[in-house]
Design an enzyme around this catalytic site. Sequence first.
Site, PDB file in Angstrom:
ATOM      1  N   GLY A  16       0.830  -1.198   0.000  1.00 49.96           N
ATOM      2  CA  GLY A  16       0.000   0.000   0.000  1.00 49.96           C
ATOM      3  C   GLY A  16       0.860   1.241   0.000  1.00 49.96           C
ATOM      4  O   GLY A  16       2.055   1.198   0.334  1.00 49.96           O
ATOM      5  N   GLN A  17       0.236   2.351  -0.406  1.00 49.43           N
ATOM      6  CA  GLN A  17       1.003   3.588  -0.510  1.00 49.43           C
ATOM      7  C   GLN A  17       0.125   4.766  -0.123  1.00 49.43           C
ATOM      8  O   GLN A  17      -1.045   4.826  -0.502  1.00 49.43           O
ATOM      9  CB  GLN A  17       1.513   3.768  -1.949  1.00 49.43           C
ATOM     10  CG  GLN A  17       2.594   4.805  -2.104  1.00 49.43           C
ATOM     11  CD  GLN A  17       3.257   4.696  -3.462  1.00 49.43           C
ATOM     12  OE1 GLN A  17       2.663   4.227  -4.429  1.00 49.43           O
ATOM     13  NE2 GLN A  17       4.516   5.127  -3.552  1.00 49.43           N
ATOM     14  N   ALA A  19       0.329   9.237   1.331  1.00 51.08           N
ATOM     15  CA  ALA A  19       0.986  10.520   1.046  1.00 51.08           C
ATOM     16  C   ALA A  19       2.375  10.605   1.665  1.00 51.08           C
ATOM     17  O   ALA A  19       3.270  11.264   1.117  1.00 51.08           O
ATOM     18  CB  ALA A  19       0.122  11.662   1.548  1.00 51.08           C
ATOM     19  N   LYS A  38       6.733  -0.250   7.078  1.00 51.54           N
ATOM     20  CA  LYS A  38       6.239   1.047   6.614  1.00 51.54           C
ATOM     21  C   LYS A  38       7.437   1.976   6.476  1.00 51.54           C
ATOM     22  O   LYS A  38       8.090   2.323   7.470  1.00 51.54           O
ATOM     23  CB  LYS A  38       5.219   1.612   7.607  1.00 51.54           C
ATOM     24  CG  LYS A  38       4.580   2.917   7.168  1.00 51.54           C
ATOM     25  CD  LYS A  38       3.459   3.319   8.124  1.00 51.54           C
ATOM     26  CE  LYS A  38       2.742   4.580   7.656  1.00 51.54           C
ATOM     27  NZ  LYS A  38       1.628   4.950   8.568  1.00 51.54           N
ATOM     28  N   ASP A 135      -8.397   8.697  11.215  1.00 51.90           N
ATOM     29  CA  ASP A 135      -8.446   8.243   9.821  1.00 51.90           C
ATOM     30  C   ASP A 135      -9.050   6.840   9.740  1.00 51.90           C
ATOM     31  O   ASP A 135      -8.523   5.951   9.060  1.00 51.90           O
ATOM     32  CB  ASP A 135      -7.047   8.259   9.200  1.00 51.90           C
ATOM     33  CG  ASP A 135      -7.095   8.211   7.665  1.00 51.90           C
ATOM     34  OD1 ASP A 135      -8.188   8.422   7.090  1.00 51.90           O
ATOM     35  OD2 ASP A 135      -6.048   7.957   7.054  1.00 51.90           O
TER      36      ASP A 135
END
Length: 656
Positions: A16-17, A19, A38, A135
């Site tokens: 996953g990617q 900002a 990460k 989030d």
Amino acid sequence: MQSTTNYLWHTDDLLGQGATASVYKARNKKSGEVVAVKVFNSASYRRPPEVQEREFEVLRRLNHQNIVKLFAVEETGGSRQKVLVMEYCSSGSLLSVLEDPENTFGLPEEEFLVVLRCVVAGMNHLRENGIVHRDIKPGNIMRLVGEEGQSIYKLSDFGAARKLDDEEKFVSVYGTEEYLHPDLYERAVLRKPQQKAFGVTVDLWSIGVTLYHAATGSLPFIPFGGPRRNKEIMYRITTEKPAGAIAGTQKQENGPLEWSYGLPITCKLSMGLQNQLVPILANILEVEQTKCWGFDQFFAETSDILQRTVIHVFSLPQAVLHHVYIHAHNTITIFLEAVYEQTNVAPKHQEYLFEGHPCVLQPSLPAQHIAHTAASSPLTLFSTASDTPKGLAFRDPALDVPKFVPKVDLQADYSTAKGVLGAGYQALWLARVLLDGQALMLRGLHWVLEVLQNTCQQTLEATRTALLFLSSSLATERFSSGAGTSDVQELKEATELRSRLQTFSEVLSKCSHNVTETQRSLGCLSEELLKNWDQIHADNRSIQKIQCCLDKMHFIYKQFKKSRMRPGLSYNEEQIHKLDKVNFSHLAKRLLHVFQEECVQTYQVSLVTHGKRMRSLISSFWTELPNRELRDHHDLLIPALIRRTWSSTCRSFVTI
């Protein structure tokens, strides 16, 4: 390849990617254990140092099975970038689960309850540690499969998290716009200046949107053109939402806003669960923070759902399977009232069978005394106060099938194929539900017939015994024409009693005849039900046809999914792609034809037949038997001479 002191990964293994960071699948150099790392990018380092360190500090404080574990914080060898080494969740995220075409219209009830339990437990741990996530969304809820094959969901991505007590506020803006509280959305997305501070309840709004998404497969607030194309209308929908509404849409450009106060008919959750869930969604999807529930009430209400027992009840009058959510310590009286709310069958008219046997529910006992049920083995509710069975209400999946554009558009073709496949999976799910409903109708009526046939046999035996007794009594000297009786009053009473006994004997004879006729009718109906089991097997073949179409469609869908990532196709590849579109459309039409012409039509016919059988059963058994006449002669049992002998027999007659 990249590495830290203890871990190694390849940049092709991207999970996953975002900002500020990318997440890769990595391995421990010594043990080979698979982990997730990460890796923060240059944009991350432009943030204030305290913000960069915040995620590390938050993760170090947390230790819970529903929160992704932090194993270590390391640095890469060359650039000395910070790396978080975390638990690897091999089954993707909740978003990837919802992106599966099989879940286009939301998760099945069992899986949704797992999501609810895990999210509530994880959020409770955050609040116990004074953390606000900021989030929450399906993409930040990871899934892994436990040792026993069960799903486990874990909260992840704490880049926006910070320590915040219930009374504290914050002013910085984080989050993903579709899941943002409207106040945050106004400033972060619309870029409008405002002086509002935000509290921990902003997470509740995000949880509400996430749970709605999991339950329905779609977002609750959708302007015409989509949330990201029409941001002003998106803001209007969320801020103008009436109290109690849990969703809002705009179906036409510049059209009116439409509100929903319940989950859509395509939702796979039972009405029993929906009735529990909707009030929670309504109270956490509240714009005004002062009116929104706090976490204490949210945890209390969600825990209340998760602690309830599900009792499956198939209502023969409605031909519908119900899920009744109730606490084990509640009385059966409360259970009967809950059934009444869902079926409209009053408690006094509710009779139950379980696995073919009468199930007597004592109102004062706790509900834990009710037998353990399942969707395939429910309590069967029977009632003489029944209307025409309506069966399962559903939306035809054909109404949700998009059409391919004529030209080759790889992204559009993929999206269309995904939508069509989702409608196909919904048709498969509905076909199975309809077939299960037919099986439960037949099985429930078969059990009722068996009970009634046994009752008829017992009634015949009791009636014959009673007739023999009456014949013997009428023949005795005591009931002769007053022989040996000197008292005129005694003679009169004896004559009257003899007359009434003769009348009662005639009633019993009529009762015996009617019971025999009823037995014959029940036998014919029972044979008819057994023949209908063959139709159930035929319908199962229809489900196999639908599954076969879906398998072929899914293969083409995977090809489209792979092709959409390419800049273009060669001439030959494009011709194959066009043929795949044609074949995909033909398979979809065949699938929907089988569903509509075989599954739905058979179900509708079975509903009509079921209604006729129910009416026939009620009229033949409860109307033809002379109950009223038997009750009228109940006082014949009063004289001491025959009271003891007749008491049990009379109770049987009156009950029947």
